[in-house]
Design a protein around this motif. Structure first.
Motif, short mmCIF file in Angstrom:
data_model
loop_
_atom_site.label_atom_id
_atom_site.label_comp_id
_atom_site.label_asym_id
_atom_site.label_seq_id
_atom_site.Cartn_x
_atom_site.Cartn_y
_atom_site.Cartn_z
N TYR A 5 17.71 -1.21 -14.41
CA TYR A 5 17.21 -0.62 -15.66
C TYR A 5 15.85 -1.22 -15.93
N LYS A 6 14.80 -0.36 -15.92
CA LYS A 6 13.43 -0.89 -16.01
C LYS A 6 12.88 -0.96 -17.43
N ARG A 7 13.35 -0.05 -18.32
CA ARG A 7 12.76 -0.02 -19.66
C ARG A 7 13.33 -1.12 -20.55
N SER A 26 0.84 -1.19 0.00
CA SER A 26 0.00 0.00 0.00
C SER A 26 0.88 1.24 0.00
N LYS A 27 0.87 1.95 -1.12
CA LYS A 27 1.70 3.16 -1.22
C LYS A 27 1.20 4.23 -0.25
N ALA A 28 -0.12 4.24 0.01
CA ALA A 28 -0.67 5.23 0.96
C ALA A 28 -0.16 4.92 2.38
N VAL A 34 1.28 9.64 -11.40
CA VAL A 34 0.03 9.01 -10.96
C VAL A 34 0.32 7.55 -10.63
N LYS A 35 -0.05 7.13 -9.41
CA LYS A 35 0.26 5.76 -8.99
C LYS A 35 -0.95 5.03 -8.40
N ALA A 36 -1.13 3.79 -8.83
CA ALA A 36 -2.11 2.92 -8.17
C ALA A 36 -1.57 2.61 -6.77
N THR A 88 10.51 12.24 1.12
CA THR A 88 9.90 11.51 0.00
C THR A 88 9.16 12.50 -0.88
N ALA A 89 8.75 12.06 -2.08
CA ALA A 89 7.98 12.93 -2.97
C ALA A 89 6.68 13.34 -2.27
N GLU A 90 6.32 14.62 -2.39
CA GLU A 90 5.01 15.08 -1.89
C GLU A 90 3.94 14.26 -2.59
N PRO A 120 19.47 10.73 -10.32
CA PRO A 120 19.79 9.31 -10.46
C PRO A 120 19.09 8.47 -9.38
N GLU A 121 18.72 7.25 -9.76
CA GLU A 121 18.01 6.36 -8.81
C GLU A 121 18.96 5.30 -8.28
N VAL A 122 18.72 4.89 -7.05
CA VAL A 122 19.52 3.82 -6.48
C VAL A 122 18.63 2.97 -5.56
N GLU A 170 1.67 12.32 -7.22
CA GLU A 170 2.94 12.69 -6.60
C GLU A 170 3.67 13.75 -7.38
N GLU A 171 4.53 14.43 -6.63
CA GLU A 171 5.52 15.33 -7.21
C GLU A 171 6.52 14.49 -8.03
N TRP A 172 6.95 15.02 -9.17
CA TRP A 172 7.90 14.33 -10.07
C TRP A 172 9.31 14.71 -9.65
N LEU A 173 10.04 13.73 -9.12
CA LEU A 173 11.42 13.99 -8.66
C LEU A 173 12.41 13.76 -9.79
N LYS A 174 13.52 14.48 -9.73
CA LYS A 174 14.56 14.30 -10.77
C LYS A 174 15.88 13.90 -10.13
N VAL A 222 12.79 9.21 -0.95
CA VAL A 222 12.24 7.87 -1.21
C VAL A 222 11.22 7.93 -2.34
N ILE A 223 11.40 7.04 -3.33
CA ILE A 223 10.39 6.85 -4.38
C ILE A 223 9.40 5.79 -3.91
N GLU A 224 9.93 4.72 -3.35
CA GLU A 224 9.06 3.62 -2.89
C GLU A 224 9.85 2.72 -1.96
N PHE A 225 9.11 1.94 -1.18
CA PHE A 225 9.71 0.84 -0.42
C PHE A 225 9.20 -0.47 -0.97
P1 AMP Z 1 7.63 2.54 -8.45
O1 AMP Z 1 6.74 1.44 -8.94
O2 AMP Z 1 7.02 3.40 -7.39
O3 AMP Z 1 9.02 2.07 -8.17
O4 AMP Z 1 7.90 3.48 -9.70
C1 AMP Z 1 8.50 2.97 -10.89
C2 AMP Z 1 9.47 3.97 -11.45
O5 AMP Z 1 8.80 5.20 -11.76
C3 AMP Z 1 10.56 4.39 -10.46
O6 AMP Z 1 11.63 3.50 -10.45
C4 AMP Z 1 10.93 5.76 -10.99
O7 AMP Z 1 11.83 5.66 -12.08
C5 AMP Z 1 9.62 6.31 -11.48
N1 AMP Z 1 8.99 7.15 -10.44
C6 AMP Z 1 8.10 6.77 -9.51
N2 AMP Z 1 7.74 7.79 -8.72
C7 AMP Z 1 8.42 8.87 -9.15
C8 AMP Z 1 8.49 10.24 -8.75
N3 AMP Z 1 7.73 10.72 -7.75
N4 AMP Z 1 9.30 11.07 -9.43
C9 AMP Z 1 10.05 10.60 -10.47
N5 AMP Z 1 10.03 9.34 -10.89
C10 AMP Z 1 9.24 8.46 -10.25
#
Ligand code: AMP
Ligand code: GLY
Length: 418
Positions: free
Chosen positions: A213-215, A102-104, A142-144, A117-119, A191-193, A185-189, A281-284
């Motif tokens: 690398y997801k794509r 649950s992202k919420a 936009v996230k489910a 974390t992103a707003e 590098p990801e780790v 969510e706010e769009w963060l810019k 944090v983008i996600e846990f």
């Molecule tokens: P998630 O399923 O939450 O990991 O999101 C998948 C991918 O979407 C992440 O690995 C990021 O590359 C991108 N992403 C998710 N949320 C954000 C955000 N708030 N700002 C920028 N990129 C995001």
């Protein structure tokens, strides 16, 4: 000791491979497994999501310890069911697994713990979510709310794109119940780790890091996939980021989960972005990452079985968790067409022709007439080590090119220019 690993990906092959190196010499079983793990363990034909059948099997076969690879059974409460039956399992219980499912919930924990974390705002109705989009400036993410196999995130450059995503999730229910609540969510810019630690209540082990690398295509083109490659450790990671990740993110979250009644035991995986204003944090996630595990576990110098048992027993603080410095790069070989339609059942050749620098972790492979055949979208991760990321990358690609099957494709830019 009899150990059951649950899952069938290259991540679970890497987990099983590392467990097989334990001085405790466990007897290994994998449900459902693949042709690769069959070389070091016994495959058990039960789906990773069939919790009652897994429980019955573990009980009837006197399994001493079960290690859960993927998120779906954790979110479904597999660890709770096993514990109720008096069986020990590695991974968080259902209430703690909500940090991923649950992202919420995750946002709420982060807010209370003061973790950057992103707003984000959560919405339960399409009209409220659309209203928010109308009143605010793009871009939006936009996230489910629930699990969506990595596909529930839409990066919307315009209001129009955001509204299309909201309608798809909330009206057309593309992700079923997972999209009943959405986050904007706010769009963060930056590098990801991915950061990983073993967590046993408030105790957070030594961490390790990797990038994935997801794509599907080179230059991050094409559709999102389960992951097409990875490397570890990222050269830009340093002591100061390590300290920030530990003190501002991992420890406060573990502490807040414990305080609020969702004590966490397992691997805690933080997806972070290195923004101009520090790590956010983008996600846990509530488990090891795929394909990060395939480059991270070869760096583990300690006994994975001992670490996992100590985590499940609440004794992690007394256990060594040491990561070696050697660079590793993983390249995923996939079936042409993945992540959409693809064909399977093709023989794989060249797997015996690999160097000492390299390990093959199987995902979509099975035994058939004529040897090992492709049986899924992601077929193998080719992991190679080297004195630097550049050398590990050269080794990974030299070996990847020798492994052949019809319709094979892979990205050519994993760990390039790092
Ligand atoms: P998630 O399923 O939450 O990991 O999101 C998948 C991918 O979407 C992440 O690995 C990021 O590359 C991108 N992403 C998710 N949320 C954000 C955000 N708030 N700002 C920028 N990129 C995001
Ligand atoms: N590497 C992304 C994931 O495991 O979710």
């Amino acid at each position: 000791m009899k150990v059951l690993v649950i899952g069938n990906g290259a991540r679970e092959h890497a987990i099983t491979w590392k467990l097989a190196q334990s001085p405790q010499s466990p007897e290994l079983f994998v449900a459902p497994g693949n042709a690769g793990v069959a070389q070091i363990a016994e495959n058990v034909p039960i789906s990773a999501e069939d919790i009652p059948a897994l429980l019955a099997y573990a009980r009837d076969s006197f399994i001493d310890f079960t290690v859960v690879g993927p998120e779906a059974p954790l979110a479904g409460g597999i660890v709770d069911r096993f514990e109720e039956a008096g069986l020990m399992a590695f991974g968080p219980r259902q209430n703690a697994a909500r940090i991923e499912s649950s992202k919420a919930f995750a946002k709420q924990i982060m807010k209370t713990a003061g973790v950057p974390t992103a707003e984000a705002r959560a919405f339960d109705t399409l009209s409220e979510a659309s209203g928010f989009v109308a009143e605010n400036e793009p871009p939006f993410v936009v996230k489910a709310d629930g699990l969506a196999a990595g596909k529930g995130v839409v990066m919307a450059e315009t209001r129009e794109d955001a509204l299309t995503a909201l309608r798809s999730m909330m009206e057309e229910k593309t992700f079923g119940a997972s999209g009943e609540t959405v986050l904007i969510e706010e769009w963060l810019k930056g590098p990801e780790v991915s950061v990983f630690a073993f967590v046993d209540g408030e105790y957070v082990s030594t961490m390790t890091t990797a990038c994935d690398y997801k794509r599907a295509g080179d230059g991050d083109s094409g559709l999102n996939t389960g992951g097409m490659g990875s490397f570890s450790p990222p050269p830009f990671w340093n002591e100061s980021l390590e300290q920030q990740a530990r003190e501002k993110i991992m420890e406060p979250v573990a502490k807040e989960l414990a305080r609020s009644g969702s004590l966490y035991r397992g691997v805690l995986y933080a997806g972070l972005m290195l923004t101009a204003s520090g790590l956010k944090v983008i996600e846990f996630n509530c488990r090891l990452g795929d394909p990060e595990t395939q480059v991270v576990l070869p760096r583990l110098q300690s006994d994975l079985l001992e670490i996992m048992l100590a985590t499940a027993n609440g004794e992690l603080a007394r256990t060594a968790v040491e990561w070696g410095p050697t660079a590793h790069v993983g390249v995923v070989l996939a079936s042409g067409g993945y992540p959409e339609q693809y064909r399977i059942g093709f023989p794989i050749s060249g797997m015996d022709d690999i160097d000492e620098s390299t390990v093959l972790f199987h995902a979509g492979t099975s035994h058939g007439d004529g040897g090992v055949l492709t049986s899924g979208g992601r077929v193998l991760t080719v992991t190679a080590s080297g004195a630097s990321i550049e050398k590990a990358r050269a080794n990974a690609y030299a070996n990847a090119s020798r492994i052949r099957f019809q319709d094979r494709y892979y990205r050519t830019d994993i760990a390039k220019g790092i």
